[in-house]
Design an enzyme around this catalytic site. Structure first.
Site, PDB file in Angstrom:
ATOM      1  N   LYS A  54      54.519   5.081  78.963  1.00 54.26           N
ATOM      2  CA  LYS A  54      53.396   4.251  79.450  1.00 54.26           C
ATOM      3  C   LYS A  54      53.849   2.799  79.595  1.00 54.26           C
ATOM      4  CE  LYS A  54      49.953   7.354  77.553  1.00 54.26           C
ATOM      5  NZ  LYS A  54      49.051   7.738  76.485  1.00 54.26           N
ATOM      6  N   GLN A  98      46.603   5.533  71.251  1.00 53.51           N
ATOM      7  CA  GLN A  98      47.289   6.819  71.391  1.00 53.51           C
ATOM      8  C   GLN A  98      46.761   7.818  70.364  1.00 53.51           C
ATOM      9  OE1 GLN A  98      49.313   7.543  73.893  1.00 53.51           O
ATOM     10  NE2 GLN A  98      49.800   9.592  73.183  1.00 53.51           N
ATOM     11  N   ASP A 121      41.279   5.182  79.501  1.00 52.67           N
ATOM     12  CA  ASP A 121      41.472   6.617  79.252  1.00 52.67           C
ATOM     13  C   ASP A 121      40.254   7.413  79.743  1.00 52.67           C
ATOM     14  OD1 ASP A 121      43.784   7.697  78.100  1.00 52.67           O
ATOM     15  OD2 ASP A 121      43.306   6.919  76.111  1.00 52.67           O
TER      16      ASP A 121
HETATM   17  N1  GUN Z   1      47.563  11.675  73.460  1.00 52.43           N
HETATM   18  C1  GUN Z   1      48.003  12.620  74.338  1.00 52.43           C
HETATM   19  N2  GUN Z   1      47.546  12.381  75.574  1.00 52.43           N
HETATM   20  C2  GUN Z   1      46.799  11.249  75.486  1.00 52.43           C
HETATM   21  C3  GUN Z   1      46.059  10.484  76.448  1.00 52.43           C
HETATM   22  O1  GUN Z   1      45.984  10.819  77.639  1.00 52.43           O
HETATM   23  N3  GUN Z   1      45.431   9.368  75.960  1.00 52.43           N
HETATM   24  C4  GUN Z   1      45.495   9.007  74.659  1.00 52.43           C
HETATM   25  N4  GUN Z   1      44.825   7.912  74.293  1.00 52.43           N
HETATM   26  N5  GUN Z   1      46.164   9.698  73.749  1.00 52.43           N
HETATM   27  C5  GUN Z   1      46.815  10.807  74.165  1.00 52.43           C
END
Ligand code: GUN
Length: 302
Positions: A54, A98, A121
């Site tokens: 990311k 996350q 998200d």
């Molecule tokens: N953990 C695994 N995939 C994601 C996601 O798309 N967003 C977040 N915040 N955590 C994750």
């Protein structure tokens, strides 16, 4: 092979180039770039690798990126205070915590503390509600479903009036993609069925699908004989079924398999996404799109 491969890796490059160009344009005109903070609690290896990707992608498209690593024993109150700080920070347009979080922290409480207007998200209940209402109410569609819709549209698959069958009812993929495909509007306007572990005859529903979206987390669940000839098959499954030595790096890597028996399904489908390299690359791409959108909302140009 009869099916056209829908390559997420290629579509990702197109979209990231579009985002990079738009970020440069906005920077020149308004002197601002999108700001994204990624909050990582602890050191779960999978989370570290997602967050690293990311950050790299955010840098690539010209965002301001803040990486906030917190120890695994951070208290819930301290994490909530941190989120509050970023909610109030005007240089931050998107906040991502996350997941998963350590057991002593209430995940729901944390997600609900993020300002819905910075929830890139799309997990906050306000954004889930906005998605359900549809149209101009939608601010941040969740990233994986948004990526799926983008793949379908960019592959040139007709969605209006199509029979869409979604396998799986998760809050992150199944429910939101079904919701998006049923809305009146471009890239949607479909007749949608959700099937799940309580469905009596999975095969009969799948066989009707012009667009089959599979997000069940069960390797090879969908058999080739369940696929309507010429259908568009979107495989969201990423199942680790073993390990191998990478030819490129010489290191051990996971063997990944989707929820669809790809080798046989590709002989019947009209379009199909591979695993890996199909839906996977789209999630982070759409996170970038949502973060850019957030800045544009702030500037009144979205
Ligand atoms: N953990 C695994 N995939 C994601 C996601 O798309 N967003 C977040 N915040 N955590 C994750």
């Amino acid at each position: 092979m009869t099916a056209k491969l829908i390559k997420g890796t290629e579509i990702r490059e197109q979209i990231l180039e579009e985002i990079t160009a738009e970020v440069a344009e906005i920077k020149a005109k308004y002197g601002k770039v999108p700001g994204l903070v990624t909050i990582l609690v602890g050191s779960n290896p999978a989370s570290i690798s997602y967050v690293t990707l990311k950050i790299q992608t955010a840098h690539r498209v010209g965002f301001k990126e803040v990486q906030d690593n917190q120890p695994p024993d951070i208290s819930e109150a301290a994490l909530l205070a941190l989120i509050d700080k970023y909610n109030k920070d005007d240089s931050i347009n998107g906040i991502l915590v996350q997941l998963p979080l350590p057991k002593h922290i209430d995940e729901k409480k944390v997600l609900n503390a993020i300002d819905p207007d910075k929830d890139v998200d799309g997990f906050h209940p306000v954004n889930v509600g906005r998605l359900m209402i549809g149209g101009s109410e939608v601010k941040y569609p969740p990233c994986t479903p948004a990526g799926i819709q983008e793949l379908i549209v960019r592959a040139g698959v007709e969605t209006k009036g199509a029979e869409v069958v979604v396998v799986g009812r998760s809050n992150i993929v199944g429910k939101p993609i079904a919701n998006m495909m049923v809305q009146k509007g471009p890239g949607a306007n479909a007749t949608v069925t959700i099937v799940h572990t309580g469905t009596r005859d999975l095969a009969s529903h799948c066989k009707r699908a012009d667009i089959l979206i599979v997000a069940a987390g069960v390797p090879d669940l969908v058999k080739p004989e369940w696929i309507k000839p010429g259908a568009c098959v979107i495989d969201v499954g990423v199942n680790r079924v073993g390990e191998k030595i990478s030819e490129k790096t010489g290191k051990k890597v996971a063997i990944l398999k989707g929820d669809v028996d790809f080798d046989r399904a590709k002989e019947i489908a009209g379009y199909i996404t591979p695993v890996p390299g199909g839906v996977g690359p789209m999630t982070i791409t759409m996170l970038m799109k949502n973060t850019l959108k957030s800045l544009k909302f702030g500037l009144g140009i979205a």
